[in-house]
Write a protein that holds these residues in place. Structure first.
Motif, PDB file in Angstrom:
ATOM      1  N   ALA A 102      -1.334  48.667  65.464  1.00 30.34           N
ATOM      2  CA  ALA A 102      -2.024  49.951  65.332  1.00 30.34           C
ATOM      3  C   ALA A 102      -2.370  50.273  63.879  1.00 30.34           C
ATOM      4  CB  ALA A 102      -1.173  51.057  65.926  1.00 30.34           C
ATOM      5  N   LYS A 103      -1.629  49.713  62.947  1.00 28.34           N
ATOM      6  CA  LYS A 103      -1.865  49.976  61.527  1.00 28.34           C
ATOM      7  C   LYS A 103      -3.297  49.642  61.123  1.00 28.34           C
ATOM      8  CE  LYS A 103      -0.094  48.738  56.967  1.00 28.34           C
ATOM      9  NZ  LYS A 103       0.938  48.001  56.244  1.00 28.34           N
ATOM     10  N   LYS A 161     -10.792  47.745  62.732  1.00 26.69           N
ATOM     11  CA  LYS A 161     -11.260  46.855  63.803  1.00 26.69           C
ATOM     12  C   LYS A 161     -12.695  47.193  64.162  1.00 26.69           C
ATOM     13  CE  LYS A 161      -6.889  45.877  66.077  1.00 26.69           C
ATOM     14  NZ  LYS A 161      -6.108  46.075  67.294  1.00 26.69           N
ATOM     15  N   GLY A 162     -13.541  46.203  64.133  1.00 26.09           N
ATOM     16  CA  GLY A 162     -14.934  46.384  64.499  1.00 26.09           C
ATOM     17  C   GLY A 162     -15.801  46.984  63.401  1.00 26.09           C
ATOM     18  N   SER A 205      -3.667  48.898  54.244  1.00 26.58           N
ATOM     19  CA  SER A 205      -4.997  49.442  54.494  1.00 26.58           C
ATOM     20  C   SER A 205      -5.046  50.884  54.039  1.00 26.58           C
ATOM     21  CB  SER A 205      -5.342  49.341  55.978  1.00 26.58           C
ATOM     22  OG  SER A 205      -4.465  50.119  56.762  1.00 26.58           O
ATOM     23  N   VAL A 206      -6.215  51.301  53.549  1.00 23.34           N
ATOM     24  CA  VAL A 206      -6.436  52.674  53.104  1.00 23.34           C
ATOM     25  C   VAL A 206      -7.747  53.139  53.702  1.00 23.34           C
ATOM     26  CG1 VAL A 206      -6.847  54.145  51.102  1.00 23.34           C
ATOM     27  CG2 VAL A 206      -5.214  52.263  50.946  1.00 23.34           C
TER      28      VAL A 206
END
Length: 48
Positions: free
Chosen positions: A2-3, A8-9, A45-46
Motif C-alpha cells: 500500500a505504501k 502505481k499507474g 516515496s513522497v
C-alpha cells in the motif's frame, strides 16, 4: 504494498541519478527515492 499505491499507474516523467541514490519523478509531483543502505535496497516515496 500500500505504501506505493500513489505511484502505481502514474506516468514517469524523469529519472535523476545522484550519489548512491536514484530518484524517479512521476506525474502529480510524486517522487520515489531508491538507495542502498547496509547492502539492502531502501525505497521512500513522497508523498506516501
Amino acid at each position: 504494498m500500500a505504501k506505493f499505491d500513489g505511484i502505481k499507474g502514474q506516468e514517469l516523467l524523469d529519472v535523476e541519478d545522484s550519489n548512491n541514490e536514484i530518484t524517479l519523478i512521476f506525474k502529480d509531483n510524486r517522487f520515489l527515492f531508491i538507495k542502498i543502505e547496509n547492502g539492502k535496497i531502501v525505497c521512500d516515496s513522497v508523498p506516501e
